[in-house]
Design an enzyme around this catalytic site. Structure first.
Site, PDB file in Angstrom:
ATOM      1  CB  VAL A   1       8.945  35.335  30.960  1.00  0.00           C
ATOM      2  CG1 VAL A   1       8.807  33.996  30.250  1.00  0.00           C
ATOM      3  CG2 VAL A   1       7.656  35.686  31.690  1.00  0.00           C
ATOM      4  CB  CYS A   2      13.953  36.607  29.276  1.00  0.00           C
ATOM      5  SG  CYS A   2      12.813  37.485  28.200  1.00  0.00           S
TER       6      CYS A   2
END
Lengths: 231, 231
Positions: free
Chosen positions: B118-119
């Site tokens: 997600v980062c």
């Protein structure tokens, strides 16, 4: 009457191919840590596992699986080689099953971290460039381990184009290196608790050679050339 | 006789350009951590510094320097704007020095780690793509921070082509996030102790908006769009 003979070939056979560690081979030891010649690396780090380097997506799809040390250092089922012979002996049908349970031979080297200087420029490249020599000596796995998460380690291995030659394993919480007393505080280099720089030749989990650098910035004893001479 | 008037412009002036945080602006607060609205982020993490992302070689040449929080969040000398006026007043030569000591406005977001899903795919790209909107709102720095060493963080930022838009800082030992109670145990994802996913709008060190995700896999409240609406 049929009968079965199961032999542990490594014990039963004197074949040099099966026991390629020559009795005459010198056993080397350069250690400043507790792990020592003859240490069973699996027993020394009980309940510890490492994390095979992979992308985040592979981590998710693998359900963040880890690899127990005995899978890395000891003989697995894939190392069994079955030789089956059926023949008549007088009036009996004889089935001989020879199980070639080979020693598993691993070269492992640890380093302070992905994306650091000596590790990227010297330590990993030395092993990568010599991978054919390790294979020629019957080494099953050349492994790089570091106190990094497996996703960072994977990205670094890809950048170094070393992930086809070398297996990379993360020790994200340092538990493997702590168990072997191979950690060092590298906070002064903005890294925190990391691995010392070291290498070992491990046969069926037993440490046959160990080289630990006094300074993590050195590659004096833990490089590929040194351990190639110790196998 | 010459005399000097030094004014802290932010206090002395009513200029909206100097005090661009509108009194009418809503102050947002979505927090599940101890750091809270009004917290002075520098005082809350005493003796803590972050590590600007850089290559290993840059780390060596910088002597592994770190950046104190007040340099990141509070007005530095570079924020001083001098206006010098020399004029005659009756029989005296008057030197007026007006020091424009502006508020420093920082948007900071924290995330579990470099090279995670997600980062890489959502959180950082959202800030990178909106960097012009942040600058248009007078934000001095958009900062990404993570419990990573600065070399790993730098490599990741380069891979994401985000290091020109966003400043990346490592918190290698987690001391910054621990001080703010923004750490979480992500050992189940093979990461160990890491940062929660969060964002904050910080003016001269004071937290004006804070958004902390309940689950680190979410970007429900900590993304660029949300905090753009809070500035």
């Amino acid at each position: 009457m049929a009968w079965v003979v199961a032999k542990r070939a490594a014990a039963a056979s004197s074949s040099s191919a099966m026991k390629s560690v020559s009795a005459a081979a010198a056993i080397w030891m350069r250690s400043y840590a507790k792990v020592a010649l003859g240490t069973d690396i699996v027993s020394a780090a009980p309940n510890v596992s490492l994390q095979k380097a992979r992308t985040w997506d592979e981590g998710v799809s693998s359900k963040f699986s880890t690899t127990p040390l005995n899978h890395i250092f000891k003989v697995e089922n894939s190392n069994f080689h079955f030789a089956v012979f059926l023949h008549f002996q007088t009036s009996n049908l004889v089935l001989n099953v020879i199980i070639d349970l080979r020693d598993k031979k691993v070269v492992i080297f640890g380093l302070p971290g992905a994306y650091t200087g000596v590790c990227s420029n010297k330590h990993v490249p030395g092993y990568k460039e010599n991978i054919d020599k390790f294979k020629a000596k019957g080494i099953d796995s050349v492994i790089c381990v570091a106190v990094n998460d497996p996703y960072t380690l994977n990205a670094w291995a890809e950048k170094l184009q070393a992930n086809n030659a070398i297996e990379f394993y993360g020790d994200f919480d340092g538990s493997f290196h702590k168990s072997l007393d191979l950690v060092t505080d590298l906070s002064s280099a903005l890294l925190g608790t990391r691995s010392k720089r070291w290498s070992a030749y491990v046969v069926d989990g037993k440490v046959k050679a160990l080289n630990v650098e006094e300074a993590p910035s050195d590659v004096k004893v833990s490089g590929a050339d040194t351990i190639l001479g110790q196998i």
